[in-house]
Scaffold this motif. Structure first.
Motif, PDB file in Angstrom:
ATOM      1  N   LEU A  87     -12.438  24.906  55.071  1.00 31.47           N
ATOM      2  CA  LEU A  87     -12.593  26.338  54.807  1.00 31.47           C
ATOM      3  C   LEU A  87     -11.656  27.149  55.679  1.00 31.47           C
ATOM      4  O   LEU A  87     -11.024  28.111  55.229  1.00 31.47           O
ATOM      5  CB  LEU A  87     -14.036  26.760  55.075  1.00 31.47           C
ATOM      6  CG  LEU A  87     -15.053  26.545  53.950  1.00 31.47           C
ATOM      7  CD1 LEU A  87     -16.443  26.908  54.432  1.00 31.47           C
ATOM      8  CD2 LEU A  87     -14.673  27.388  52.744  1.00 31.47           C
ATOM      9  N   ALA A  88     -11.543  26.744  56.948  1.00 32.19           N
ATOM     10  CA  ALA A  88     -10.677  27.459  57.879  1.00 32.19           C
ATOM     11  C   ALA A  88      -9.232  27.386  57.412  1.00 32.19           C
ATOM     12  O   ALA A  88      -8.503  28.383  57.429  1.00 32.19           O
ATOM     13  CB  ALA A  88     -10.817  26.875  59.282  1.00 32.19           C
ATOM     14  N   VAL A 133     -24.811  26.657  58.834  1.00 32.91           N
ATOM     15  CA  VAL A 133     -23.422  26.546  59.260  1.00 32.91           C
ATOM     16  C   VAL A 133     -22.489  26.958  58.138  1.00 32.91           C
ATOM     17  O   VAL A 133     -21.541  27.730  58.350  1.00 32.91           O
ATOM     18  CB  VAL A 133     -23.134  25.103  59.726  1.00 32.91           C
ATOM     19  CG1 VAL A 133     -21.645  24.895  59.899  1.00 32.91           C
ATOM     20  CG2 VAL A 133     -23.868  24.805  61.021  1.00 32.91           C
ATOM     21  N   LEU A 134     -22.768  26.496  56.935  1.00 30.58           N
ATOM     22  CA  LEU A 134     -21.897  26.840  55.818  1.00 30.58           C
ATOM     23  C   LEU A 134     -21.944  28.336  55.536  1.00 30.58           C
ATOM     24  O   LEU A 134     -20.914  28.965  55.274  1.00 30.58           O
ATOM     25  CB  LEU A 134     -22.286  26.051  54.576  1.00 30.58           C
ATOM     26  CG  LEU A 134     -21.891  24.568  54.624  1.00 30.58           C
ATOM     27  CD1 LEU A 134     -22.275  23.870  53.336  1.00 30.58           C
ATOM     28  CD2 LEU A 134     -20.397  24.412  54.883  1.00 30.58           C
ATOM     29  N   ALA A 135     -23.147  28.917  55.633  1.00 29.70           N
ATOM     30  CA  ALA A 135     -23.272  30.354  55.379  1.00 29.70           C
ATOM     31  C   ALA A 135     -22.446  31.131  56.393  1.00 29.70           C
ATOM     32  O   ALA A 135     -21.703  32.060  56.048  1.00 29.70           O
ATOM     33  CB  ALA A 135     -24.740  30.763  55.460  1.00 29.70           C
ATOM     34  N   LEU A 136     -22.549  30.736  57.649  1.00 34.68           N
ATOM     35  CA  LEU A 136     -21.780  31.426  58.679  1.00 34.68           C
ATOM     36  C   LEU A 136     -20.287  31.295  58.422  1.00 34.68           C
ATOM     37  O   LEU A 136     -19.528  32.255  58.577  1.00 34.68           O
ATOM     38  CB  LEU A 136     -22.124  30.842  60.055  1.00 34.68           C
ATOM     39  CG  LEU A 136     -23.331  31.467  60.744  1.00 34.68           C
ATOM     40  CD1 LEU A 136     -23.686  30.669  61.977  1.00 34.68           C
ATOM     41  CD2 LEU A 136     -23.029  32.910  61.116  1.00 34.68           C
ATOM     42  N   ALA A 137     -19.871  30.074  58.024  1.00 36.39           N
ATOM     43  CA  ALA A 137     -18.455  29.853  57.782  1.00 36.39           C
ATOM     44  C   ALA A 137     -17.969  30.751  56.645  1.00 36.39           C
ATOM     45  O   ALA A 137     -16.921  31.395  56.752  1.00 36.39           O
ATOM     46  CB  ALA A 137     -18.199  28.382  57.465  1.00 36.39           C
ATOM     47  N   GLY A 171     -17.813  34.345  57.708  1.00 34.28           N
ATOM     48  CA  GLY A 171     -16.619  34.539  58.533  1.00 34.28           C
ATOM     49  C   GLY A 171     -15.387  34.644  57.663  1.00 34.28           C
ATOM     50  O   GLY A 171     -14.496  35.472  57.903  1.00 34.28           O
ATOM     51  N   LEU A 172     -15.341  33.797  56.632  1.00 37.06           N
ATOM     52  CA  LEU A 172     -14.191  33.802  55.727  1.00 37.06           C
ATOM     53  C   LEU A 172     -14.049  35.168  55.060  1.00 37.06           C
ATOM     54  O   LEU A 172     -12.964  35.753  55.032  1.00 37.06           O
ATOM     55  CB  LEU A 172     -14.377  32.707  54.674  1.00 37.06           C
ATOM     56  CG  LEU A 172     -13.239  32.496  53.701  1.00 37.06           C
ATOM     57  CD1 LEU A 172     -12.038  31.903  54.389  1.00 37.06           C
ATOM     58  CD2 LEU A 172     -13.682  31.578  52.565  1.00 37.06           C
ATOM     59  N   ALA A 173     -15.172  35.677  54.573  1.00 43.82           N
ATOM     60  CA  ALA A 173     -15.141  36.956  53.883  1.00 43.82           C
ATOM     61  C   ALA A 173     -14.718  38.077  54.829  1.00 43.82           C
ATOM     62  O   ALA A 173     -13.836  38.888  54.527  1.00 43.82           O
ATOM     63  CB  ALA A 173     -16.528  37.262  53.310  1.00 43.82           C
TER      64      ALA A 173
END
Lengths: 276, 484, 448
Positions: free
Chosen positions: B13-14, B165-169, B172-174
């Motif tokens: 994702l990063a 963790v996925l939600a946070l990622a 963060g992406l958004a």
């Protein structure tokens, strides 16, 4: 130029040039055709000079001219530098000091040295002065040693300032006091010659005046050689002056003559501030 | 390995965020953006990774506590066998749960079976034995149920962790992508972020110290709960017996440590100091270039080598002189003298290079002053340089002493195993470090005083060496200031 | 004193003649010099003794005694069903193979016409390593169709026989030994004459795995070497980035405040904390608290990372400090941010120094033993190669120094030889790392 003259003529520090009949004194150190090499560098070239007893001789010249190097040859301090090589003849009282049989340690006892930066040992004032006499075995007992220390400190013109705190560290004194302590330390071993390598360069004007006064007093007993940056100082304290330039001894003579009537044009340029 | 997958997903994702953020700025047109396009990419990547990984770490650390707390509530007083503790039962629970996991992954049980199996009806020990999981005793019903609960809780925990963790990622992406426009000062944000990362790397040193202190303190307290501190610090006997009734007095170990270190220093300090004096004051540059690295090779040799050298070379050599065939002072090759001598050899370069630095820091003007008075070199060294360097040298010796106290392999192999208070340097003795190794590498149970005592010993060792180090560094620093 | 005639001394003493006191002082000067030389000499002497002990004791481990023997793979014993089914063949344990090997060697003895008091094949047991049966069995399982043939095998000799060929074992030293008799040594001499028993290079010592306590001849360092490798990977991957990041912060960004001071104090103290304390930390935090697998190279690597970090930070900071401020000023002068100046200019210039420091830190970590023992990386675990990279990090393994320690503990001269041999290998690694560090330093050293 103007500023320099002003400073030079400032009455407070300017002792009049003394006309002393120094020619009456014997030659203490005679150097002939001395060459010094630092590795591949030829630092001192063909220097010949006679240094007289009971006289203050000043070595002057721009920095890097070799005056300090030559001074350090006179008590073989250069021996401690690996790459340094000395050629030619230097005699103390007619004896070659670079003779193989000469012990540099004995030589340095006779030719004491005072350094640019005051370097008292991190010991008490008493132990600083007593160090030389102790290693040379000049004192038979404690009372003897006390006497030697007191005499040396008096001769170093610092006795009155430190007599109550002889057991305090020498490093706690002010710069001028430290330098006078170092001079006292040097005279405590009863040398015949005192070498001084810019002894006042780290001192303030008042301390400088005190040390210069002391140098003048020391003349009565020792042959003093002083390296200095300051022409005013050379003029104030010395009777003989040697001018070094780029490793050569350019001119050597009476201080009054050097400063008023130099023979060599380079000396004149230096004294008038054109080189240096 | 779900955690690994989770990490990989966040990283992906990063990476995607980096590309997208960069692209958004470069294709936007209009005025020149504040920062270089890469910074916008990094800004997005950072906002994906930092919160997600932080959450992951916190979760991974916290989950075992929460689960343990819930599961241990299920274990009743009666379920704890005589002479055992809740901690031991809990480790059984964990072992059974791990066993069930293994069995499921090997296909011996289905997931449902593992969740519903009952100790009353099945011989769990045998079934798990098939999967290669060895259990010491039979599994009681209560432990099995606790284990099943443990697995269930962990599974839910892992699920929620993944979601969080996925939600946070993604959040963060958004957030990062929304910021990817020309006016945003991406470089400053990224640089602040990097700065925080650098700071946390530097703070790891503090964390390590805290980790050491906490792991020592907690286990030491645990030890003193089951073994009286007065005995530990008061008794002159060290005789652990794993059957119980041990006497665990620290004095014989401290004495052994002290005695061996003393002999090591008696060997290392004169040799190291004289070598340093010679190298810095007399030796020419050629000799220095050869002798200094040669001596320092001694410092680069691992301690296990010295240990073997003590056990197999120095020990037998000493025994042939002082043993039964010679002076008859020595019973075996392993002794205080053996370990002390070899440790001394190891410390020579340590003392010499530290002293060398310190002697070189003594200003040249002091040497000149002394030579100018007609002192010989040795007089200058003895009466001017060494006194001036004394504080620094004392500091160096203290550091060497702290090394000697903390040294392990040489004493484990060379000093013997008997804890005794003796004055004869040819007796075998043992040290704090050697006993830490022997108490923690045996088969002892971690909850027994015989194993826990190692932490109290470690605490003692840590406090001793830390004290020495701080004192030594203080002295050395004071000394440096003197000449700066 | 003013007259011009005084030649030869002011105080009446000549410079050339030295008095008694000066002689005494010079003698003490000479003595002092000798003490210094003696101290250096002692240091170098110890180094030479140490290295001699290592090489002379350890070189033997690189040679091993082998027996070349043609073994008849008797179908009646190995494959009773006669259908060459691998599963059936696997049911025959090593006990089924041992008599075949012993018989094969006995046959050889008789073929060569060696005179001996021994009368039966079973007496050959003392000569043959217990590992031989497993070696033959593995081969047969891999080649089931060769059952019934006579195949040449190169099997290991027993460790006593090996010791005899290396002069470690003599007829006196085995007087009390139950496992072997003087007659066996006579037989060994004869078989050696016949070329059946010979010494050869011991590849298995370098690449093999650890063996049980009674089979010294079989033990090798390979598996624990792999354990060390995986640990070093962990250390490199963690300690280098963290160490560099921490150093950059402290050297380039840190404000002078109590927190920075606190970090500095922590680093300098951690550098001096005994390594065993890091072992306790690893045990309590990574194993007891975080439940990471015991004996795993991952945990070992973590512990060694924490242990080497202070070293790496200290050397990295020195390299950063050596980059002159003018470089930073130049970068800032063209409008770079502080971060850009550091990462674009200072860090690349400091990199050779950083790498040198890191390699030296790694070398230190490679030789460390004590903390590994506490987290269970003890020697006897290293008996199997890990399958795969993940298992390499996670499955129980040992490390070179821990394996050496294990061998040293086994109190068997055959294992002592292996321990010394292991040290040779370890030191070769350390030497290589240090040489690389020195070359790096020489090659990239920059004088500002």
């Amino acid at each position: 130029m103007d500023a320099k003259l002003d400073k030079g003529t400032e009455p407070m520090y300017d002792a009049p040039l003394r006309k002393t009949d120094v020619e009456a004194n014997a030659t203490k150190i005679a150097a002939k055709d001395v060459q010094v090499y630092y590795g591949d560098t030829h630092a001192i070239k063909d220097v010949s000079v006679d240094i007289l007893d009971k006289t203050v001789t000043a070595f002057i010249g721009p920095s890097g001219c070799g005056k300090s190097t030559f001074l350090r040859c006179l008590n073989r301090m250069n021996d401690t530098i690996d790459v340094c090589r000395v050629e030619g003849l230097i005699q103390l009282d007619g004896e070659d000091i670079y003779d193989k049989r000469v012990d540099p340690v004995q030589l340095r006892a006779k030719v004491g040295m005072v350094f640019q930066k005051p370097n008292p040992f991190p010991k008490s004032i008493y132990d600083n002065v007593a160090y030389g006499p102790k290693i040379h075995g000049l004192a038979k007992n404690k009372a003897d040693l006390d006497e030697i220390v007191e005499k040396a400190l008096r001769r170093g013109a610092i006795w009155d300032e430190v007599k109550d705190r002889l057991d305090k560290p020498g490093t706690g004194l002010s710069g001028g006091q430290q330098q006078r302590l170092c001079i006292a330390r040097a005279v405590a071993t009863e040398p015949e010659v005192l070498l001084m390598d810019e002894p006042c360069s780290a001192l303030d004007p008042i301390a400088t005046a005190q040390v210069e006064e002391l140098i003048d007093e020391l003349r009565s007993q020792y042959s003093v050689v002083i390296v200095t940056h300051s022409m005013q100082q050379a003029a104030r304290v010395s009777q003989k002056t040697a001018f070094f330039h780029l490793g050569n001894l350019v001119e050597y003579g009476e201080t009054s003559q050097i400063f008023t009537n130099p023979v060599d044009p380079r000396t004149e340029s230096y004294i008038t501030g054109r080189i240096g | 390995m779900p955690v690994l997958w989770l990490i990989l997903i966040v990283l992906a994702l990063a990476a995607a965020g980096f590309v997208a953020g960069r692209l958004r700025v470069t294709t936007a047109g209009g005025a020149r953006p504040h920062s270089l396009p890469n910074y916008y990419g990094w800004n997005v990547a950072m906002k994906v990774m930092v919160p997600a990984f932080a959450a992951l770490i916190v979760w991974l650390l916290a989950q075992p506590f929460v689960v343990n707390g819930q599961v241990s509530g299920m274990i009743t007083e009666q379920a704890i066998p005589e002479g055992s503790t809740l901690g031991l039962v809990m480790s059984d629970v964990r072992r059974v749960a791990d066993g069930l996991d293994t069995a499921v992954s090997q296909g011996i049980m289905t997931h449902e079976q593992a969740g519903s199996i009952r100790a009353e009806f099945t011989d769990i020990r045998n079934r798990l034995g098939e999967a290669g999981v060895a259990l010491g005793s039979n599994v009681s019903a209560e432990v099995l149920r606790a284990a099943q609960k443990y697995r269930a809780l962990n599974a839910t925990g892992n699920l929620w962790m993944t979601i969080a963790v996925l939600a946070l990622a993604l959040a963060g992406l958004a957030w990062g992508l929304k910021q990817a426009h020309g006016e945003f000062r991406a470089r400053n944000t990224v640089e602040t972020g990097v700065r925080i990362i650098l700071l946390s790397a530097a703070s790891l040193a503090i964390l390590t110290t805290v980790g050491i202190v906490l792991s020592l303190i907690f286990n030491t307290i645990e030890f003193f709960r089951i073994y009286p501190a007065t005995e530990f610090f008061g008794s002159l006997t060290w005789s652990p017996s794993f059957g119980g009734g041990s006497e665990l007095g620290i004095w014989p170990l401290l004495w052994g440590t002290f005695y061996i270190s003393l002999i090591a220093l008696i060997v290392a300090v004169p040799i190291g100091l004289f070598a340093a004096v010679y190298l810095s004051e007399y030796a020419g540059s050629k000799m220095r270039a050869v002798a200094k690295p040669l001596l320092e090779v001694l410092a680069g040799i691992p301690t296990i080598v010295y240990g073997l050298f003590a056990l197999l070379t120095v020990g037998p050599l000493l025994l042939s002189v002082f043993g039964r065939d010679g002076l008859n002072w020595m019973q075996a090759g392993t002794a205080v003298m053996t370990a002390g001598l070899v440790m001394g050899i190891m410390l020579i370069p340590f003392v010499s290079s530290l002293s060398d630095d310190i002697i070189n820091a003594v200003p040249q003007s002091l040497r000149d002053g002394s030579y100018g008075l007609g002192a010989t070199q040795s007089e200058t060294i003895k009466q001017v340089i060494l006194p001036a360097a004394l504080p620094g040298i004392v500091g160096a010796i203290l550091l060497a002493a702290s090394r000697a106290i903390g040294e392990t392999m040489i004493v484990v192999l060379g000093a013997g195993a008997a804890a005794r208070l003796s004055l004869n340097p040819f007796d075998a003795m043992t040290t704090v470090t050697a006993k830490i190794v022997s108490q923690l590498t045996g088969d002892a149970d971690f909850a027994s005083p015989e194993a826990l005592v190692a932490f109290a010993l470690g605490m003692t060792l840590f406090v001793l060496t830390l004290g020495l180090n701080i004192f030594a560094l203080y002295i050395v620093r004071k000394y440096r200031e003197q000449y700066e | 004193m003013t007259d011009a005639t005084y030649q030869g001394g002011g105080n009446g003493s000549s410079l050339v003649a030295s008095d008694a006191r000066t002689k005494r002082r010079n003698a003490s000067e000479a003595r002092f010099r000798i003490y210094g030389l003696a101290a250096i000499g002692a240091g170098i002497f110890f180094l030479v003794v140490l290295l001699t002990a290592i090489v002379s004791n350890g070189i033997g481990a690189f040679q091993q005694t082998f027996i070349e023997v043609p073994v008849y793979l008797d179908p009646a014993k190995l494959d009773k069903q006669g259908n060459r089914n691998v599963d059936d063949i696997k049911k025959v344990s090593t006990f089924g193979y041992t008599p075949l090997i012993q018989a094969a060697l006995w046959q050889q003895v008789q073929n060569e016409g060696i005179a001996t008091d021994y009368t039966k094949a079973g007496d050959m047991k003392a000569l043959i390593s217990a590992s031989a049966a497993a070696q033959v069995r593995d081969w047969v399982i891999a080649h089931p169709d060769r059952i019934g043939d006579t195949v040449d095998f190169k099997i290991l000799a027993a460790s006593r026989v090996d010791g005899y060929l290396k002069d470690r074992v003599s007829r006196e030293s085995i007087a009390e030994d139950k496992n072997i008799d003087a007659g066996h040594l006579d037989l060994t001499d004869a078989l050696r004459e016949a070329g059946i028993v010979h010494k050869g290079f011991n590849t298995d010592f370098i690449f093999g795995s650890d063996a049980s306590e009674s089979r010294a001849e079989q033990a090798g360092l390979g598996v624990s070497m792999l354990g060390s490798l995986f640990m070093m990977l962990v250390v490199l991957l963690l300690a280098l980035p963290i160490g560099v990041a921490a150093s950059i912060y402290l050297e380039e960004f840190a404000a002078k405040n109590w927190f920075t001071d606190f970090i500095e104090v922590n680093i300098s103290n951690l550098a001096a904390v005994p390594s065993i304390v890091f072992g306790i930390l690893g045990l309590a935090v990574f194993i007891q608290f975080a439940h990471l697998p015991q004996s795993a190279p991952l945990v070992g690597g973590l512990v060694l990372t924490l242990m080497t970090l202070p070293t790496i930070i200290i050397s990295t900071r020195a390299s950063l400090k050596a980059v002159p401020p003018s470089i930073r000023d130049a970068a800032l002068g063209v409008g770079a941010s502080k971060m850009q100046a550091t990462f674009h200019h200072v860090l690349p210039l400091a990199m050779p120094g950083i790498l040198t420091g890191t390699i030296i830190g790694l070398a230190q970590a490679l030789g460390e033993t004590a903390p590994l023992l506490l987290i269970g990386m003890v020697g006897y675990i290293a008996t199997n190669y890990p399958d795969g990279v993940v298992a390499g990090f996670m499955s129980p393994n040992s490390a070179m120094p821990a394996q050496i320690y294990e061998w040293a503990k086994r109190a068997d001269p055959a294992y002592y030889e292996r321990a010394w041999g292991g040290i040779i290998i370890l030191l070769v690694f350390l030497l290589a790392m240090n040489v690389i560090a020195i070359i790096l330093r020489r090659k990239f050293e920059r004088r500002w």
